[in-house]
Design a protein around this motif. Structure first.
Motif, PDB file in Angstrom:
ATOM      1  N   TRP A 107       0.842  -1.208   0.000  1.00 58.68           N
ATOM      2  CA  TRP A 107       0.000   0.000   0.000  1.00 58.68           C
ATOM      3  C   TRP A 107       0.875   1.255   0.000  1.00 58.68           C
ATOM      4  CZ3 TRP A 107      -0.662   3.919   3.759  1.00 58.68           C
ATOM      5  CH2 TRP A 107      -1.680   4.814   3.476  1.00 58.68           C
ATOM      6  N   ASP A 146       2.398   1.745  -3.424  1.00 58.05           N
ATOM      7  CA  ASP A 146       1.441   2.320  -4.373  1.00 58.05           C
ATOM      8  C   ASP A 146       1.210   3.807  -4.119  1.00 58.05           C
ATOM      9  OD1 ASP A 146       1.124  -0.131  -5.618  1.00 58.05           O
ATOM     10  OD2 ASP A 146      -0.628  -0.694  -4.404  1.00 58.05           O
ATOM     11  N   GLU A 147       1.368   4.219  -2.848  1.00 58.16           N
ATOM     12  CA  GLU A 147       1.160   5.621  -2.478  1.00 58.16           C
ATOM     13  C   GLU A 147       2.436   6.454  -2.581  1.00 58.16           C
ATOM     14  OE1 GLU A 147      -1.773   7.125  -1.571  1.00 58.16           O
ATOM     15  OE2 GLU A 147      -2.736   5.237  -2.186  1.00 58.16           O
TER      16      GLU A 147
END
Length: 231
Positions: free
Chosen positions: A183, A186-187
């Motif tokens: 996560w 992806d950020e």
């Protein structure tokens, strides 16, 4: 006149009374997992290249970060060599840093440095989970191999259940690492990726290993109480 022989005076290779030649050779102290990683200092060494990479990336950019991380890993290896410390952890760490740096260079992004570790966690989690499904929990297999107890525990349901719990705990650790770090990847949170890599690294693994230790000791007590004829 004959020379008297004193049985108590034995050479370095002589047999001790009531013993067998070389029997004492078997009593070799096994190194713990922490010692194999280089002790507490080894844990610190593994954190330095990651920290150096993130700091250098902020100050010098990606190329500078890659060079800094590689230089830090190489310096740690040389330091271990000079201090005559175990080299295997250092060489493994240097190889990991080199691969991570290569991925970062190929992707052209600092977050690529963490990509190998992220997907390694997914692969390890799946592997450990599969071992439970096929009724060969890896925690028990590895524990039995390291302690010389073999696979006698497979015939004892409570022992196998304990190793299932330990293996699933390790699976949860790898899964949590993958979910959180993927996560953040992806950020584009490179700084937080470094933080979670350290925070979710050895601390979580230490907790999981405590569960493995509990399973191993529990199984050992059961097998010892059952005796060789009941295993």
């Amino acid at each position: 006149m004959t020379a008297s022989v004193h049985p108590s005076r034995t050479g370095s290779g002589a047999q001790e009374p009531g013993g067998t030649p070389g029997k004492h050779v078997k009593h070799v102290k096994q190194r713990t997992a922490l010692e194999q990683m280089g002790g507490p200092a080894g844990l610190v060494y593994t954190m330095l290249p990651v920290t150096a990479f993130v700091l250098a990336n902020a100050a010098l950019g990606l190329t500078g970060a890659i060079v800094t991380a590689l230089g830090t890993g190489l310096a740690i290896t040389v330091l271990r060599l000079v201090r005559k410390e175990p080299l295997q952890p250092a060489l493994s760490g240097l190889f990991g840093v080199a691969v991570a740096a290569f991925v970062a260079w190929k992707t052209g992004s600092a977050k690529g440095y963490f990509l190998l570790g992220i997907w390694s966690n997914l692969a390890l989690g799946a592997f450990f989970l599969l071992s439970v499904v096929v009724r060969r929990p890896l925690a028990g297999v590895v524990w039995g191999a390291l302690n010389g107890t073999g696979t006698a525990w497979l015939r004892d349901k409570p022992s196998r259940r304990a190793y299932d719990i330990a293996t699933l705990t390790l699976t949860a650790v790898f899964a949590a690492r993958f979910v959180v770090q993927q996560w953040l990847y992806d950020e584009d949170r490179t700084g937080w990726l470094a933080f979670t890599k350290l925070a979710m690294g050895y601390p979580l693994l230490a907790v999981a290993l405590l569960v493995v230790l509990w399973a191993g000791r529990s199984s050992a007590k059961r097998l010892k109480a059952a005796g060789p004829d009941d295993r």
